[in-house]
Design a protein around this motif. Structure first.
Motif, PDB file in Angstrom:
ATOM      1  N   ALA A  64       0.853  -1.187   0.000  1.00  0.00           N
ATOM      2  CA  ALA A  64       0.000   0.000   0.000  1.00  0.00           C
ATOM      3  C   ALA A  64       0.892   1.241   0.000  1.00  0.00           C
ATOM      4  CB  ALA A  64      -0.896   0.006   1.233  1.00  0.00           C
ATOM      5  N   VAL A  65       0.335   2.359  -0.463  1.00  0.00           N
ATOM      6  CA  VAL A  65       1.080   3.619  -0.464  1.00  0.00           C
ATOM      7  C   VAL A  65       0.246   4.658   0.279  1.00  0.00           C
ATOM      8  CG1 VAL A  65       2.221   5.378  -1.865  1.00  0.00           C
ATOM      9  CG2 VAL A  65       2.061   3.026  -2.716  1.00  0.00           C
ATOM     10  N   LEU A  66       0.847   5.267   1.304  1.00  0.00           N
ATOM     11  CA  LEU A  66       0.160   6.227   2.172  1.00  0.00           C
ATOM     12  C   LEU A  66       0.812   7.595   2.072  1.00  0.00           C
ATOM     13  CD1 LEU A  66       0.244   3.990   5.378  1.00  0.00           C
ATOM     14  CD2 LEU A  66      -1.442   3.971   3.523  1.00  0.00           C
ATOM     15  N   ARG A  67      -0.015   8.636   2.027  1.00  0.00           N
ATOM     16  CA  ARG A  67       0.510   9.994   2.117  1.00  0.00           C
ATOM     17  C   ARG A  67       0.712  10.333   3.590  1.00  0.00           C
ATOM     18  NH1 ARG A  67      -3.565  12.672   0.058  1.00  0.00           N
ATOM     19  NH2 ARG A  67      -2.903  12.666  -2.107  1.00  0.00           N
ATOM     20  N   ILE A  68       1.879  10.854   3.933  1.00  0.00           N
ATOM     21  CA  ILE A  68       2.226  11.146   5.323  1.00  0.00           C
ATOM     22  C   ILE A  68       2.433  12.649   5.446  1.00  0.00           C
ATOM     23  CG2 ILE A  68       3.948  10.753   7.145  1.00  0.00           C
ATOM     24  CD1 ILE A  68       2.274   8.291   6.455  1.00  0.00           C
ATOM     25  N   ARG A  69       1.662  13.288   6.328  1.00  0.00           N
ATOM     26  CA  ARG A  69       1.707  14.745   6.381  1.00  0.00           C
ATOM     27  C   ARG A  69       2.706  15.300   7.386  1.00  0.00           C
ATOM     28  NH1 ARG A  69      -2.042  16.505   3.105  1.00  0.00           N
ATOM     29  NH2 ARG A  69      -3.962  15.342   2.826  1.00  0.00           N
ATOM     30  N   ASN A  70       2.885  14.605   8.524  1.00  0.00           N
ATOM     31  CA  ASN A  70       3.612  15.230   9.645  1.00  0.00           C
ATOM     32  C   ASN A  70       5.111  14.945   9.666  1.00  0.00           C
ATOM     33  OD1 ASN A  70       1.303  16.331  10.492  1.00  0.00           O
ATOM     34  ND2 ASN A  70       1.231  15.326  12.490  1.00  0.00           N
ATOM     35  N   GLY A  71       5.601  14.225   8.657  1.00  0.00           N
ATOM     36  CA  GLY A  71       7.038  13.956   8.630  1.00  0.00           C
ATOM     37  C   GLY A  71       7.479  12.814   9.532  1.00  0.00           C
ATOM     38  N   HIS A  72       6.524  12.102  10.117  1.00  0.00           N
ATOM     39  CA  HIS A  72       6.912  10.963  10.946  1.00  0.00           C
ATOM     40  C   HIS A  72       5.790   9.933  10.946  1.00  0.00           C
ATOM     41  CE1 HIS A  72       4.442  13.273  13.740  1.00  0.00           C
ATOM     42  NE2 HIS A  72       4.163  12.111  14.263  1.00  0.00           N
ATOM     43  N   VAL A  73       6.147   8.720  11.354  1.00  0.00           N
ATOM     44  CA  VAL A  73       5.171   7.651  11.525  1.00  0.00           C
ATOM     45  C   VAL A  73       5.411   6.998  12.878  1.00  0.00           C
ATOM     46  CG1 VAL A  73       4.603   5.296  10.776  1.00  0.00           C
ATOM     47  CG2 VAL A  73       4.719   7.127   9.099  1.00  0.00           C
ATOM     48  N   VAL A  74       4.326   6.732  13.586  1.00  0.00           N
ATOM     49  CA  VAL A  74       4.364   5.963  14.826  1.00  0.00           C
ATOM     50  C   VAL A  74       3.840   4.580  14.480  1.00  0.00           C
ATOM     51  CG1 VAL A  74       3.611   5.917  17.227  1.00  0.00           C
ATOM     52  CG2 VAL A  74       3.834   8.105  16.039  1.00  0.00           C
ATOM     53  N   VAL A  75       4.584   3.524  14.829  1.00  0.00           N
ATOM     54  CA  VAL A  75       4.217   2.183  14.365  1.00  0.00           C
ATOM     55  C   VAL A  75       4.328   1.166  15.497  1.00  0.00           C
ATOM     56  CG1 VAL A  75       6.557   1.789  13.487  1.00  0.00           C
ATOM     57  CG2 VAL A  75       4.687   0.400  12.625  1.00  0.00           C
ATOM     58  N   SER A  76       3.370   0.247  15.538  1.00  0.00           N
ATOM     59  CA  SER A  76       3.366  -0.792  16.565  1.00  0.00           C
ATOM     60  C   SER A  76       2.754  -2.059  15.995  1.00  0.00           C
ATOM     61  CB  SER A  76       2.563  -0.315  17.777  1.00  0.00           C
ATOM     62  OG  SER A  76       2.563  -1.316  18.774  1.00  0.00           O
ATOM     63  N   THR A  77       3.081  -3.213  16.590  1.00  0.00           N
ATOM     64  CA  THR A  77       2.575  -4.487  16.084  1.00  0.00           C
ATOM     65  C   THR A  77       2.222  -5.403  17.237  1.00  0.00           C
ATOM     66  OG1 THR A  77       2.993  -6.150  14.368  1.00  0.00           O
ATOM     67  CG2 THR A  77       4.767  -5.743  15.909  1.00  0.00           C
ATOM     68  N   ASP A  78       1.207  -6.243  17.050  1.00  0.00           N
ATOM     69  CA  ASP A  78       0.736  -7.158  18.095  1.00  0.00           C
ATOM     70  C   ASP A  78       0.216  -8.442  17.483  1.00  0.00           C
ATOM     71  OD1 ASP A  78       0.880  -6.459  20.842  1.00  0.00           O
ATOM     72  OD2 ASP A  78      -0.532  -4.844  20.501  1.00  0.00           O
ATOM     73  N   LEU A  79       0.371  -9.528  18.210  1.00  0.00           N
ATOM     74  CA  LEU A  79      -0.172 -10.821  17.814  1.00  0.00           C
ATOM     75  C   LEU A  79      -1.283 -11.240  18.771  1.00  0.00           C
ATOM     76  CD1 LEU A  79       3.173 -12.806  17.305  1.00  0.00           C
ATOM     77  CD2 LEU A  79       1.713 -11.854  15.517  1.00  0.00           C
ATOM     78  N   MET A  80      -2.300 -11.919  18.243  1.00  0.00           N
ATOM     79  CA  MET A  80      -3.328 -12.561  19.066  1.00  0.00           C
ATOM     80  C   MET A  80      -3.461 -14.003  18.617  1.00  0.00           C
ATOM     81  SD  MET A  80      -6.404  -9.737  19.337  1.00  0.00           S
ATOM     82  CE  MET A  80      -7.631 -10.929  19.880  1.00  0.00           C
ATOM     83  N   VAL A  81      -3.454 -14.926  19.574  1.00  0.00           N
ATOM     84  CA  VAL A  81      -3.514 -16.351  19.268  1.00  0.00           C
ATOM     85  C   VAL A  81      -4.763 -16.951  19.905  1.00  0.00           C
ATOM     86  CG1 VAL A  81      -2.296 -18.553  19.493  1.00  0.00           C
ATOM     87  CG2 VAL A  81      -0.988 -16.429  19.228  1.00  0.00           C
TER      88      VAL A  81
END
Lengths: 316, 316
Positions: free
Chosen positions: B40-57
């Motif tokens: 995917a391609v996203l437009r980013i306005r603020n000059g930064h990205v906050v990113v996190s990941t989680d698993l559920m089993v």
């Protein structure tokens, strides 16, 4: 605090192991906050992010008796980095989730992480976050973020009259998998190609700069991916058998298994070679080989007709 | 093409089901390229990205007999959106990977996706990519991307003299889980709190703007998360029992199970309430309650002493 060599994930404990893992992941300058907080924070220069995600499941996408933990780490990173390559971009950040049985050796997780980090280092990308949890079987979840220096190359841009071109080894991993599936370990070069694919990381961006009209990475098979290009672009694609020189190791495997070696090239995935279309042969950059043509219509043919062999991988 | 009501994932097929799923995920204006390409391609306005990941089993983080597919979708999205909330940010994009048995009803996957999309819509975030593959048990892998309008609030900023404050329901989900674990379905409000947590999505950004010095979301238990704050900030935290009014449903569950209801509040997770520190009581925004103090030293105490009850969740 080093772990005992025979410690399991459950012995190591979630937080102890995460602390060990984090030491394996150096952080690039764009990483303002790395692993360990609720989220990582990345500086983004180009005003956009290209993002993709993939799952790998033990026994389905890898076997621990066929590939080392480091190999699996290399592959898990490679197949995600390749998705950014196929957009004409460069990956800069990844997250990795590992769900695994409590009795998995902690050393397996550490070796996996080391291989993963090594593959990421090939393109200068950082592992900025992750998750670790218990499950009955190993599931690896990777998300990759990247950027492009020009417009991303989509699957949908192929036009009638374009030529289809390929960059990178193709069919080698499928040959290696076929060999492993029969209980053999040679030709070693094919087994190694399956264990550690070598996606042509520099080629995606260069193809975009050369004006590629559409691009995809071959993870599920050349003809299967050509079908994706054809469907998304609303065109027909014809692949020419004669365009492929069959390398010696694939000839050897074909002879040993009684199979047409071309089926590895046309139907095999996992090498993460790139398939792209260009307006003319003159646009095709060095290192790419023209393997077909784009025309009006729909569907994928081989030498103008239907192909009867296996054409790719479905997950259900 | 609608699926037959009793179709399994394997009947539906990977690509058929993905096509159905994609219709459930509307795309925001910032999504230049949504699901269906290599990335995917996203437009980013603020000059930064906050990113996190989680698993559920499955069986570990959820049970299909305790929560509907839509509930699981809501929870999977909520726990990830909450991580961005805890940075003081706003989520804009998510990817979701689903590994599942071939005989899982396709309708379960569609209902899961519908719940996931509904939760994302609460904050205006788009599901921009995903992966679907076969596994022996259900594993859900989510990555969330967001942005902040000011500096992200980390776990490491608490200072001696700060006050500790809480926003959102806390202990309700743990109470609901305890009820379900004993084979009961009431008090219904607690069971519902477990099935569909309601993270205070607006509160994280407002806390950041109010000058929160450190912040975390409570996924593993209040005292466990306070310990993360204390460790990352290099401070001691004391939590005051008397700060918590024990709501009636938790009193009822405590009485029924012979347990101190405060243990749900101090030890329970899964509500995704926010825990933050502020320089003074005057800085604490409306809707937050002061529940403790930050001092020099290390570790977490309750009323100045050790706490003997259960204090959180470990994954191995």
């Amino acid at each position: 605090m080093p772990l005992p060599p025979d410690a399991s994930l459950s012995d190591a404990g979630e937080f102890g192991l995460i602390a060990e893992l984090e030491t394996l992941f150096p952080q690039g300058e764009h990483v303002l906050v790395g692993p360990g907080d609720d989220a990582a924070v990345l500086r983004i220069r180009n005003g956009h992010v290209v993002v993709s995600t993939d799952l790998m499941v033990e026994a389905r996408h890898f076997r621990r008796d066929w590939a080392s933990a480091e190999d699996v780490g290399h592959r898990a990173a490679a197949q995600n980095l390749s998705d950014i390559n196929a957009m004409g971009g460069t990956a800069h950040s990844l997250t990795v989730g590992l769900a695994a049985p409590a009795d998995l050796p902690a050393q397996w997780a550490l070796d996996f992480a080391r291989g993963f980090a090594e593959e990421c280092a090939l393109v200068g990308a950082s592992v900025v976050g992750g998750d670790l949890t218990r499950a009955d079987e190993i599931v690896i979840a990777v998300t990759v973020l990247g950027s492009c220096t020009q417009a991303p190359v989509l699957r949908s841009g192929a036009q009638p009259g374009d030529v289809l071109a390929l960059h990178g080894r193709q069919g080698w991993a499928a040959g290696g998998l076929a060999v492993l599936g029969r209980g053999f370990r040679s030709p070693r070069v094919l087994v190694e190609a399956y264990r550690r694919p070598e996606p042509p990381y520099a080629a995606g961006r260069l193809a975009a700069e050369a004006g590629a009209t559409a691009m995809i990475d071959i993870s599920d098979g050349l003809l299967a991916e050509a079908r994706h290009l054809a469907e998304e672009s609303g065109v027909a694609i014809d692949v020419r058998r004669g365009a492929f020189a069959v390398p010696e190791p694939l000839q050897a495997v074909g002879a040993a298994l009684g199979a047409d070696p071309l089926q590895f090239i046309l139907g095999g995935g996992d090498d993460h070679a790139l398939l792209a279309t260009f307006t003319s042969v003159a646009d095709v950059p060095d290192g790419w080989q023209v393997v077909g043509e784009v025309a009006e219509g729909e569907g994928v043919t081989v030498d103008g007709g239907d192909y009867e062999g296996p054409t790719g991988w479905t997950h259900f």
